[in-house]
Every structure is written in C-alpha cells, then in structure tokens.
Design a protein around this motif. Structure first.
Motif, short mmCIF file in Angstrom:
data_model
loop_
_atom_site.label_atom_id
_atom_site.label_comp_id
_atom_site.label_asym_id
_atom_site.label_seq_id
_atom_site.Cartn_x
_atom_site.Cartn_y
_atom_site.Cartn_z
N ARG A 14 0.85 -1.19 0.00
CA ARG A 14 0.00 0.00 0.00
C ARG A 14 0.89 1.24 0.00
O ARG A 14 2.02 1.20 0.46
CB ARG A 14 -0.92 0.03 1.23
N PRO A 15 0.37 2.38 -0.49
CA PRO A 15 1.16 3.61 -0.47
C PRO A 15 1.48 4.03 0.97
O PRO A 15 0.79 3.63 1.91
CB PRO A 15 0.25 4.64 -1.16
N ASP A 16 2.50 4.85 1.13
CA ASP A 16 2.82 5.39 2.44
C ASP A 16 1.63 6.18 2.99
O ASP A 16 0.94 6.89 2.25
CB ASP A 16 4.04 6.31 2.36
N SER A 17 1.38 6.01 4.29
CA SER A 17 0.31 6.74 4.99
C SER A 17 -1.07 6.46 4.40
O SER A 17 -1.98 7.29 4.50
CB SER A 17 0.57 8.25 4.99
N TYR A 18 -1.20 5.29 3.82
CA TYR A 18 -2.48 4.91 3.19
C TYR A 18 -3.52 4.57 4.26
O TYR A 18 -3.22 3.95 5.28
CB TYR A 18 -2.26 3.70 2.30
N SER A 19 -4.74 4.97 4.01
CA SER A 19 -5.86 4.64 4.88
C SER A 19 -7.02 4.16 4.01
O SER A 19 -7.59 4.93 3.24
CB SER A 19 -6.29 5.87 5.70
N GLY A 20 -7.33 2.85 4.12
CA GLY A 20 -8.35 2.26 3.27
C GLY A 20 -9.74 2.32 3.88
O GLY A 20 -9.94 2.89 4.96
N PRO A 21 -10.72 1.71 3.23
CA PRO A 21 -12.10 1.75 3.72
C PRO A 21 -12.26 0.99 5.02
O PRO A 21 -11.67 -0.06 5.23
CB PRO A 21 -12.89 1.08 2.59
N ASN A 22 -13.07 1.54 5.90
CA ASN A 22 -13.38 0.90 7.19
C ASN A 22 -14.51 -0.10 6.96
O ASN A 22 -15.65 0.27 6.73
CB ASN A 22 -13.80 1.95 8.21
N LEU A 23 -14.16 -1.40 7.05
CA LEU A 23 -15.13 -2.46 6.80
C LEU A 23 -15.54 -3.17 8.08
O LEU A 23 -16.25 -4.19 8.02
CB LEU A 23 -14.54 -3.48 5.82
N SER A 24 -15.13 -2.66 9.23
CA SER A 24 -15.52 -3.30 10.48
C SER A 24 -17.04 -3.32 10.63
O SER A 24 -17.71 -2.32 10.35
CB SER A 24 -14.91 -2.54 11.67
N PRO A 25 -17.59 -4.45 11.07
CA PRO A 25 -19.04 -4.50 11.25
C PRO A 25 -19.52 -3.82 12.53
O PRO A 25 -20.72 -3.80 12.79
CB PRO A 25 -19.32 -6.00 11.29
N ARG A 26 -18.60 -3.27 13.32
CA ARG A 26 -19.03 -2.55 14.52
C ARG A 26 -19.91 -1.36 14.11
O ARG A 26 -19.52 -0.52 13.30
CB ARG A 26 -17.82 -2.06 15.31
N GLY A 27 -21.08 -1.30 14.66
CA GLY A 27 -22.00 -0.22 14.33
C GLY A 27 -22.73 -0.39 13.01
O GLY A 27 -23.49 0.49 12.59
N LEU A 28 -22.53 -1.53 12.36
CA LEU A 28 -23.19 -1.76 11.07
C LEU A 28 -24.68 -2.01 11.25
O LEU A 28 -25.10 -2.85 12.06
CB LEU A 28 -22.57 -2.98 10.38
N HIS A 29 -25.48 -1.28 10.51
CA HIS A 29 -26.92 -1.51 10.45
C HIS A 29 -27.30 -1.60 8.97
O HIS A 29 -26.90 -0.75 8.16
CB HIS A 29 -27.69 -0.38 11.13
N LEU A 30 -28.06 -2.61 8.62
CA LEU A 30 -28.52 -2.81 7.25
C LEU A 30 -29.98 -2.43 7.15
O LEU A 30 -30.83 -3.03 7.82
CB LEU A 30 -28.31 -4.26 6.82
N GLN A 31 -30.27 -1.44 6.34
CA GLN A 31 -31.62 -0.93 6.18
C GLN A 31 -32.26 -1.48 4.91
O GLN A 31 -31.80 -1.18 3.80
CB GLN A 31 -31.60 0.60 6.12
#
Length: 333
Positions: A14-31
């Motif tokens: 990954r590039p230096d200082s890269y920050s990718g998408p947050n995929l943690s299911p913590r707080g996930l709600h499916l509407q």
C-alpha cells in the motif's frame, strides 16, 4: 510487463500513509430498501461498510453477498425472514473478498452459494485473505477470529447464468476482471437493477485496482454496457446506489486518464512519488455534486460523509497509481 496481466493475488503493498475503507461490522446496520416488488437493497447506514441484497420469487429467495463475519451473516438471514416466508435457496458472491464471503459458512447447507469460476478459484488461502482484510478493521481485527471456514461457491459459471426463483429470473454476469478477477453482477432485468459488488460504484467514487490495471477493467465496463443497455440502477458493494450509465461513464473516464498519465510518467522515467504528484486526483478538492446529494441521505453529522468519502477516494486514487505504476514497470506500451 504485460499491462493486461491479472495477478494471482491481490496487491498487498500500500502507499505510504495509506488509509483504506473501514469495513468493520461494529455499528453496522442494514436498512432494507424496497426497489421493486420482492427486490430489496440492504443498505449499510454508514458508508463504506458493505451493502447486501434480497431478491424474492414465488418459490425461493436469493441473497447478495454474505457479510464479513458469521454474526453479520446471521443478521442478513434474519432480515430475509422479516421480508419473506420463501425459503432462502441461493447466496451469490459478487467477489471473493472476505467482506463479501467470510459469512458464507454461516448460511445453511440448503442454501446454494453461486459465483463466477474466477471467484472460487481465488478462494484458496483464508489466512492470507484475513490478513488483507484485517487492515480494514480499524482496531476490530479480533472479530475475524470467528471466521474459521471459508466456504467456497457450490456452483460456478463463466460468462452468464440464470437463477429461477419462481416467476422471477435473476441473471448473473461475469464480464471480465475489474476490481478483482471474478467480479460478478447480479441483475434483475424487469426492475432494471443490478448489484455490482466492487466492480462499479456510484459515479464519483474511486474504485480500487487490486488485481490488474486500467485496460482490462475498461474492456469489462464496455462489455457490461453492451450486455445491459437498459440497466438503470446499481446497488454497489459499498456506498450509495447510483445511475448505471453515469457510473460506467465516470469510471471509464477515470481509468483512461489514469492509464495515460501513468504510462507517460513511466516513459519519462519518473519515480513512483513523482508519478503520484503528476497524476490527476479528481478528489483533491471536492466530490461530484450528485455524489454529495446521495451521501446526504445517510443522516450522518453534517459534512461527515462528504469529508470521509473525499479522504477515502484520495487514498484509493494513490493506491490505483501505485498498482498501475507497478504493472507497467519499464514498459508502458
């Protein structure tokens, strides 16, 4: 190097200082969001966490993508029970990535898992996949400890397949490599709706080149446009729903420019950092106005979704420059 080459594994660097998408299911709600009779998008209330889908026929129901953990899978199945009394017979994986497939094993054996052949062939090393997805868990890496079995698709197809749910036929398409080698599109023809996984997001969102470069991706988009000319709405794996034509147009323009600019930089002997600076970043200042409107529907603190998405897109763009630069090596032609 062959710029059409599709690597066997996802790019790990990954590039230096890269920050990718947050995929943690913590707080996930499916509407659940009804799109047509018996057709529901299960939209994550916080982008860019994973979206899902439920398609219902007279005899059976189908789920799009399984979630990142068994717990998320259980929640998806609970929503199916709320939406229909039809048995859940099919689960389709739009990609092999763990946030879409780690929940496969939590579905009952009576549920047939379907995906492209290329997706199943990529599902060989659970520990490697867990390590890659751990980078997107933002402190919740331990949640992936519950993933001990990577259930592979039971049924695969190459270019196109159909699933008859009773009074409703769902089309499955694999147009070629894009975000990954086996991107699968789930199409409901009469509703003009498709779940596109990581292949295609709302216009104005950066996509990720994880296994391959811009040119194969562009061919895949052209094949999709030709095969599905009436497609109106896409439900992506992440982020808001969008207009299919606008999404294909926007991504095509981006990939064409990325390919041209990286090739020119390599020809001039520029370093990776010099190439990063030379390549146009469409998200350096702002987002597409239509995307801003779509993000406003998430009911997050004012400006939060917009700022978060712009930062994410800038990071993904840097990743795409890196991936394309490595692919070209010393031979951009």
């Amino acid at each position: 190097m062959n710029v059409d080459h599709i690597p066997d594994r996802e790019l790990a660097v990954r590039p230096d200082s890269y920050s990718g998408p947050n995929l943690s299911p913590r707080g996930l709600h499916l509407q659940p969001r009804p799109l047509a009779d018996g057709v529901f998008a299960l939209m994550a209330t916080t982008p860019p966490k994973d979206n899902n889908g439920v398609i219902i026929g007279l005899r059976a129901a189908l789920v799009v993508d399984a979630g990142i953990t068994p717990d998320v899978s259980a929640r998806i199945q609970g929503l199916v029970v709320e939406l229909t009394d039809r048995p859940l017979r099919y689960l389709v994986n739009t990609t092999y990535h763990g946030d879409h497939t780690f929940g496969n094993a939590a579905f009952p054996v009576e549920t047939t898992v379907v995906s492209s052949r290329a997706n199943r062939e990529a599902m060989t090393d659970l520990e490697y996949e867990k390590r890659l997805r751990s980078a997107n868990m933002y402190g919740d890496e331990a949640m992936l400890d519950a993933v001990t079995d990577w259930r592979r698709p039971d049924v695969v197809f190459d270019g196109r397949a159909e699933i008859d749910l009773g009074g409703r036929v769902v089309e499955l398409w694999h147009f070629g490599p894009g975000n990954g080698p086996g991107d699968t599109v789930v199409h409901v023809p009469e509703a003009r709706i498709a779940w596109t996984g990581n292949l295609l997001c709302h216009a104005g969102i950066a996509h990720m080149l994880l296994q391959g470069g811009p040119r194969p991706y562009l061919r895949t988009l052209r094949a999709m446009r030709q095969a599905l000319p009436e497609l109106a709405t896409i439900v992506p794996g992440h982020g808001p729903m969008g207009d299919a034509g606008a999404a294909i147009d926007a991504l095509s323009v981006y990939l064409e420019r990325l390919d041209q600019e990286v090739a020119a930089a390599v020809q001039k002997g520029r370093s990776l950092e010099e190439t990063m600076r030379a390549c146009t970043d469409p998200w350096a200042q702002s987002l597409d106005p239509a995307l801003v409107t779509a993000l406003s529907a998430y009911h997050l603190p004012p400006g939060a979704a917009e700022v978060g998405m712009r930062t994410l897109c800038q990071n993904l763009h840097r990743l795409n420059v890196l991936a394309t630069y490595r692919l070209y090596g010393d031979s951009p032609t």
